[in-house]
Design an enzyme around this catalytic site. Structure first.
Site, PDB file in Angstrom:
ATOM      1  N   ASP A  54      -5.964  -8.212  -1.952  1.00  0.00           N
ATOM      2  CA  ASP A  54      -4.734  -7.369  -1.525  1.00  0.00           C
ATOM      3  C   ASP A  54      -3.608  -8.218  -0.655  1.00  0.00           C
ATOM      4  O   ASP A  54      -2.687  -8.192  -1.205  1.00  0.00           O
ATOM      5  CB  ASP A  54      -5.143  -6.195  -0.650  1.00  0.00           C
ATOM      6  CG  ASP A  54      -4.445  -5.010  -1.303  1.00  0.00           C
ATOM      7  OD1 ASP A  54      -3.706  -5.152  -2.401  1.00  0.00           O
ATOM      8  OD2 ASP A  54      -4.664  -3.947  -0.605  1.00  0.00           O
ATOM      9  N   ASP A  63      -7.082   1.937  -2.873  1.00  0.00           N
ATOM     10  CA  ASP A  63      -7.219   1.939  -1.324  1.00  0.00           C
ATOM     11  C   ASP A  63      -8.131   3.465  -1.075  1.00  0.00           C
ATOM     12  O   ASP A  63      -8.197   3.954  -0.045  1.00  0.00           O
ATOM     13  CB  ASP A  63      -5.646   2.260  -0.858  1.00  0.00           C
ATOM     14  CG  ASP A  63      -5.030   1.150  -1.199  1.00  0.00           C
ATOM     15  OD1 ASP A  63      -5.299   0.178  -0.884  1.00  0.00           O
ATOM     16  OD2 ASP A  63      -3.735   1.331  -1.669  1.00  0.00           O
TER      17      ASP A  63
END
Length: 476
Positions: A333, A393
């Site tokens: 990420d 997420d």
């Protein structure tokens, strides 16, 4: 859009007048726009999109006197057009662009005498303005300040925490049923036939992260083709996930259990109707996915079902696998958000480009929870009408929460791991939103969620003197 964003407020000549707002891009070094509509001056719009205004001969004398004039982009610079428009008596210049809006730049020192406001607007918005408001239109330019906080984030927060909490609890229920089935050979055989869980090992975790990296890079280079593959996969997976979630609820209802037999197999009629309903929901979303007024609700419902089913189905065997998965995806990420701008030619983040749709592509990846922004601003019109949270997420920390819940069931520890990890996830989300508000740029949420959940889970296991057992899982 990396530029100064503003709003063009247009009103028609009807009674009462119809109004509509459009996105504009301007250069704050050239002109300062009012912050509120009340302090802005309205001008009559003269549509000259048939010309590019690179010569004063392009416009009849006196036609644009004290008016806002809109012309097409091309053939000469913004400030050259502005000087011509100013000499003709215009009070505002709008430049219509058929391509993606970009920052307005030019050598201002050569045009110190140019003082009228200049703004870039989409050509499609000019066409829409004529269709909606008619030919007699008054326009006003202003640029309200960006709100510090948008309440759509509260909705995002509630959706994310609800999904992680319910997904972890559902995984624990499945684990409890597995433990009960172990005591009875008949129940065990039945349970194994129904078992749909997939267990991740450290090797498959690494392979999964590599696949994620490859897929993201492929999307960056071949977005306009692969986006439709992702949409198709999402429709199929979300329909199946919604079916699994609703079937689990229906299974608890003792009514309407009539069955039909086909090819020596029996199936409940209500499950057939449920399958049709779930398929129809996915198809309706696919057809109307670009309808911003309500399609986001259906996408969020399908997305929550997808995340719930993923968290329940994919089992992490131990804390070791959780640490490897969350750690690698955290690096993934951060790399694709913060590091790739130093590698790409246009200096853009690969993650942000793919999420927004490279090259201004109108099709967006359906792998996010979307909630319309509740605070009105120029950013809402220009490029961010929705607050977004990626499925990753929710799913990635959710897998750790689910493992904590299953560990609680195995050790009969009164849900202490599950509750603590869920609270840590909520704290991580709040921290993400705080940094987002302070930095005013997209954030890799895993940068805050992963440390919060991993550190909390580790501290609980250390405090209870169960770290070895927690690290190795049920194989300890």
């Amino acid at each position: 859009v990396a530029a100064d964003e503003g709003i063009l407020h247009a009103s028609g000549s009807g009674v009462p007048p119809i109004t509509k707002d459009y996105c504009i891009i301007y250069n704050s070094n050239w002109v300062s726009l009012p912050k509120t509509l009340d302090n802005a001056t309205s001008r009559t719009l003269e549509n000259l999109t048939s010309t590019v205004l690179c010569s004063s001969a392009d416009v009849p004398s006196g036609l644009v006197k004290d008016k806002a004039v809109v012309v097409m982009r091309g053939n000469c610079t913004f400030l050259e057009k502005a000087r011509i428009a100013q000499n003709l008596g215009a009070s505002m210049l709008l430049v219509a662009s058929k391509s993606k809006l970009s920052a307005i730049s030019d050598n201002k020192t050569d045009f110190e005498d140019v003082t009228l406001p200049i703004a870039l607007i989409r050509y499609n918005d000019i066409v829409d303005m004529q269709l909606v408001l008619g030919n007699e239109v008054n326009v006003t330019l202003y640029s309200p300040p960006l709100p510090e906080f948008d309440y759509s984030m509260v909705v995002i927060f509630l959706i994310a925490v609800f999904t992680v909490t319910l997904g972890g609890y559902w995984s624990g229920v499945a684990e409890l049923e597995n433990l009960k089935a172990v005591a009875s050979p008949v129940e065990r055989e039945t349970r194994w036939k129904k078992e749909e869980n997939v267990t991740f090992t450290p090797v498959t975790v690494i392979l999964f992260v590599v696949i994620c990296c490859v897929m993201l890079v492929l999307l960056y280079f071949f977005y306009k083709w692969l986006v439709y593959v992702i949409i198709s996969v999402f429709c199929l997976a979300s329909a199946m996930s919604l079916y699994n979630c609703l079937a689990a609820l229906i299974g608890e209802i003792p009514f309407g259990q009539c069955r039909i037999t086909c090819s020596n197999k029996t199936i409940e009629v209500r499950l057939i109707f449920l399958a049709v309903f779930c398929t129809a929901a996915a198809v309706v979303w696919a057809v109307f996915r670009n309808e911003d007024r309500w399609a986001w609700i259906l996408q969020d419902i399908l997305g929550v079902a997808f995340c719930l089913n993923f968290i329940k189905t994919l089992k992490m065997p131990n804390f070791k696998s959780c640490v490897i998965l969350l750690g690698l995806l955290l690096l993934y990420d951060v790399f694709f958000v913060f590091i790739t701008p130093f590698i790409t030619k246009n200096g853009a983040s690969i993650m942000v480009e793919v999420a927004a749709g490279p090259f201004g592509n109108s099709e967006k990846l359906p792998v996010v929870i979307r909630v319309p922004r509740l605070e009105y601003s120029a950013s809402t019109l220009c490029d961010l009408p929705f607050s977004l949270l990626g499925f990753g997420d929710i799913i990635v920390p959710g897998l750790l929460v689910a493992y904590c819940r299953r560990f609680d069931v195995q050790t009969r520890s009164s849900s202490v791991y599950y509750i603590s990890c869920t609270i840590a996830y909520a704290v991580g989300m709040v921290l993400t939103f705080i940094v987002l508000a302070l930095m005013k740029m997209g954030q890799p949420a895993l940068l805050y969620l992963v440390p919060c959940t991993l550190i909390t889970s580790s501290l609980i296991a250390w405090r209870r003197k169960e770290m070895k057992k927690f690290w190795k899982g049920s194989g300890y």
